[in-house]
Design a protein around this motif. Structure first.
Motif, PDB file in Angstrom:
ATOM      1  N   GLU A 205      -6.163   7.075  10.545  1.00 23.54           N
ATOM      2  CA  GLU A 205      -6.977   7.972   9.730  1.00 23.54           C
ATOM      3  C   GLU A 205      -7.353   7.300   8.406  1.00 23.54           C
ATOM      4  O   GLU A 205      -8.494   7.390   7.948  1.00 23.54           O
ATOM      5  N   THR A 206      -6.393   6.617   7.804  1.00 24.68           N
ATOM      6  CA  THR A 206      -6.664   5.927   6.537  1.00 24.68           C
ATOM      7  C   THR A 206      -7.723   4.848   6.711  1.00 24.68           C
ATOM      8  O   THR A 206      -8.645   4.718   5.897  1.00 24.68           O
ATOM      9  N   GLN A 207      -7.593   4.043   7.767  1.00 26.57           N
ATOM     10  CA  GLN A 207      -8.575   2.999   8.032  1.00 26.57           C
ATOM     11  C   GLN A 207      -9.968   3.588   8.266  1.00 26.57           C
ATOM     12  O   GLN A 207     -10.976   3.025   7.825  1.00 26.57           O
ATOM     13  N   MET A 208      -9.991   4.736   8.940  1.00 26.32           N
ATOM     14  CA  MET A 208     -11.279   5.388   9.207  1.00 26.32           C
ATOM     15  C   MET A 208     -11.954   5.765   7.900  1.00 26.32           C
ATOM     16  O   MET A 208     -13.138   5.497   7.686  1.00 26.32           O
ATOM     17  N   PHE A 209     -11.205   6.405   7.005  1.00 36.29           N
ATOM     18  CA  PHE A 209     -11.784   6.833   5.730  1.00 36.29           C
ATOM     19  C   PHE A 209     -12.153   5.634   4.856  1.00 36.29           C
ATOM     20  O   PHE A 209     -13.165   5.667   4.151  1.00 36.29           O
TER      21      PHE A 209
END
Length: 232
Positions: A205-209
């Protein structure tokens, strides 16, 4: 000059046209919709110049759960046969591949997040770019064989067939150039369970954002795609 009439087929509320609307506003194009998840009807062919087929979490074969799929496929085929401009994104690209007779099937691995694609020479010419690669946003588990007569445009490490052009006016893109910061947030919020899937090509999720830094560049590529198709 005639105003371009774009009709958008949307399968879920959180995968809309995104940055296509920015291009439409700048270029004076009109955008209409069929929200199939709301039971909307498909339009008369004479009311559109370009068909935009969006993504969604379903598969092209999930007819039991999504009974509008067969009619949608017939409509896409009619648009192609009548020489309309057709752009399919993710599921939309898979639907186009299916109606053109190509096999659509689960990819060896899911591709979810920000990963590079390699652009074929034809795609570089369409985009009027010298760059051979770009980091783009992906969210797909299925893929497709290249339809007979189609021109291969792009690939990634995880997926051989990322984009194709058919009969000059029909383009399928597995990736999401239309992504905006808002649409990215919506897709992540509605797909958190898939982000728990272990895989080499599944971002956290962090990488996506964090990938929001690529949004502007992706949108610029989209605008070049739309510029190219709208000139045909």
């Amino acid at each position: 000059m005639k105003k371009l009439r774009i009709h958008c087929i949307q399968h879920v509320p959180y995968e809309g046209p995104g940055a296509v609307l920015d291009w439409a506003e700048v270029n004076g194009a009109a955008v209409s919709y069929s929200h199939l998840y709301k039971g909307h009807a498909l339009p008369d062919l004479q009311t559109l110049d370009m068909l935009l087929v969006m993504g969604g979490p379903m598969g092209i074969y999930d007819v039991k759960d999504f009974p509008w799929l067969p009619d949608e496929k017939i409509f896409i085929r009619q648009c192609i046969d009548h020489g309309k401009i057709v752009l399919g994104i993710c599921l939309g690209a898979q639907l186009i591949a299916d109606v053109l007779g190509a096999r659509v099937f689960p990819n060896a691995q899911k591709e979810i997040g920000w990963f590079p694609i390699q652009l074929d020479d034809t795609m570089q010419q369409i985009l009027e770019l010298n760059e051979a690669s770009a980091v783009v946003f992906h969210w797909h588990g299925d893929t497709f064989d290249l339809p007979l007569g189609a021109i291969h445009l792009a690939k990634s490490e995880a997926c051989q067939n990322q984009a194709f052009l058919f009969a000059e006016k029909v383009m399928g893109l597995q990736f999401h150039l239309e992504t905006t910061p808002d649409s990215l947030r919506l897709m992540i919020n509605n797909g958190l369970d898939e982000l728990k899937t272990a895989g080499e090509f599944v971002d956290s999720e962090t990488q996506m954002f964090n990938g929001v830094k690529y949004v502007h560049g992706n949108n610029l590529i989209l605008f070049r795609v739309l510029d190219y198709l709208s000139r045909l």
